[in-house]
Write a protein that holds these residues in place. Structure first.
Motif, mmCIF file in Angstrom:
data_model
loop_
_atom_site.group_PDB
_atom_site.id
_atom_site.type_symbol
_atom_site.label_atom_id
_atom_site.label_comp_id
_atom_site.label_asym_id
_atom_site.label_seq_id
_atom_site.Cartn_x
_atom_site.Cartn_y
_atom_site.Cartn_z
ATOM 1 N N PRO A 1 0.798 -1.232 0.000
ATOM 2 C CA PRO A 1 0.000 0.000 0.000
ATOM 3 C C PRO A 1 0.829 1.280 0.000
ATOM 4 N N ARG A 2 2.051 1.228 0.554
ATOM 5 C CA ARG A 2 2.885 2.436 0.603
ATOM 6 C C ARG A 2 3.518 2.756 -0.742
ATOM 7 N N ARG A 3 3.602 1.773 -1.628
ATOM 8 C CA ARG A 3 4.111 1.920 -2.995
ATOM 9 C C ARG A 3 5.618 2.048 -3.103
ATOM 10 N N ILE A 4 6.311 2.539 -2.118
ATOM 11 C CA ILE A 4 7.740 2.792 -2.270
ATOM 12 C C ILE A 4 8.515 1.477 -2.309
ATOM 13 N N PRO A 5 9.633 1.421 -3.059
ATOM 14 C CA PRO A 5 10.400 0.175 -3.197
ATOM 15 C C PRO A 5 10.903 -0.401 -1.882
ATOM 16 N N ALA A 6 11.353 0.448 -0.952
ATOM 17 C CA ALA A 6 11.876 -0.066 0.318
ATOM 18 C C ALA A 6 10.812 -0.857 1.060
ATOM 19 N N ALA A 7 9.588 -0.351 1.083
ATOM 20 C CA ALA A 7 8.496 -1.070 1.747
ATOM 21 C C ALA A 7 8.221 -2.386 1.037
ATOM 22 N N ALA A 8 8.244 -2.372 -0.296
ATOM 23 C CA ALA A 8 8.019 -3.601 -1.066
ATOM 24 C C ALA A 8 9.072 -4.647 -0.729
ATOM 25 N N LEU A 9 10.324 -4.231 -0.685
ATOM 26 C CA LEU A 9 11.407 -5.169 -0.380
ATOM 27 C C LEU A 9 11.259 -5.742 1.022
ATOM 28 N N ASN A 10 10.900 -4.901 1.978
ATOM 29 C CA ASN A 10 10.748 -5.382 3.348
ATOM 30 C C ASN A 10 9.576 -6.343 3.487
ATOM 31 N N ILE A 11 8.482 -6.074 2.782
ATOM 32 C CA ILE A 11 7.352 -7.005 2.774
ATOM 33 C C ILE A 11 7.801 -8.358 2.242
ATOM 34 N N GLY A 12 8.550 -8.323 1.145
ATOM 35 C CA GLY A 12 9.033 -9.562 0.550
ATOM 36 C C GLY A 12 10.001 -10.307 1.448
ATOM 37 N N ILE A 13 10.914 -9.591 2.075
ATOM 38 C CA ILE A 13 11.903 -10.232 2.948
ATOM 39 C C ILE A 13 11.214 -10.916 4.115
ATOM 40 N N ARG A 14 10.209 -10.271 4.685
ATOM 41 C CA ARG A 14 9.494 -10.875 5.820
ATOM 42 C C ARG A 14 8.758 -12.148 5.423
ATOM 43 N N GLU A 15 8.330 -12.214 4.166
ATOM 44 C CA GLU A 15 7.591 -13.389 3.682
ATOM 45 C C GLU A 15 8.515 -14.454 3.086
#
Length: 250
Positions: free
Chosen positions: A88-102
């Protein structure tokens, strides 16, 4: 966090000698209808064992049809480990962190939906992590375009005259560097050092790699790891890209 522990992990590397470690590829995406299929196709055509790879597309709520393309891609390949997550935040850093956690992988590779890779991309990343014991490995990205102006932009972005000392844009020899565009890391690196800085809208990988080196980690670049990036194809798009980079990293 125990700083001495971090320094030890980063300096010596964390990639164990495992035959075919499980790999997670994280792809931040936002409105990439024109390129995401090519990116995903290049990943399912890898010479690495398919059962040892998962692909996480982390989407910033695209509204150009990209999400439908990814959903259809997943539906047609039920045997492959491909998922789409929301950012939802759209920024790449948030996307990467979501992916790393999963991520389930022992190795985590960042890629862009605006790019595609050769068939040995994953296997070469895994091999060089094991061979060098570096905290991060990657290769120079090759800029490509379809129109005349895009090709001119690609040429500039593949030259030190256009991108200065950004070695990951044009280096032709193996060497240790300050950063790479599409890095491969052991997941343990993130567990020890932390995740990407979500205060940054752009250049999150540069900041993370700076932090990694500060803690003793090394980043190794080799032309054997090959990826391709679609450049912007108009001056307006190029200006918007670099304006945002300057705005949020100054």
């Amino acid at each position: 966090m125990d700083d001495s522990k971090v320094r030890g992990v980063a300096r010596e590397g964390t990639m164990e000698t495992i035959e075919n470690p499980f790999v997670t590829v994280i792809i931040p995406m936002y409105n990439e209808r024109a390129h995401v299929s090519e990116c995903l196709n290049s990943l399912i055509e890898q010479d690495y064992p398919p059962s040892r790879v998962e692909i996480l597309v982390v989407d910033g709520m695209s509204d150009d049809g990209s999400r439908d393309i990814v959903r259809e891609f997943i539906q047609k390949r039920p045997s492959r480990k491909i998922s789409m997550l929301d950012n939802p935040r759209r920024i790449p850093a948030a996307a990467l962190n979501i992916g790393i956690r999963e991520a389930q992988g022992d190795v985590i590779i960042r890629l862009d939906a605006h790019s595609f890779v050769v068939s040995d991309f994953i296997s070469k990343n895994v091999a060089y992590l094991s061979k060098t014991k570096a905290a991060c490995v990657g290769g120079p990205i090759h800029s490509v375009a379809r129109c005349f102006l895009g090709k001119a932009i690609a040429l500039a972005m593949s030259s030190p005259f256009g991108v200065g000392n950004a070695l990951f844009r044009y280096a032709q020899k193996e060497q240790y560097v300050d950063t790479v565009a599409f890095g491969a890391y052991s997941k343990a690196v993130f567990e020890e050092i932390g995740l990407f800085d979500e205060e940054l809208i752009y250049s999150e990988d540069n900041e993370f790699n700076y932090r990694l080196q500060k803690h003793g980690g090394k980043i190794f670049l080799t032309p054997a790891i090959r990826s391709f990036y679609h450049t912007r194809e108009s001056l307006k798009e190029l200006w918007r890209q670099y304006y945002h980079c300057l705005l949020y990293t100054s």
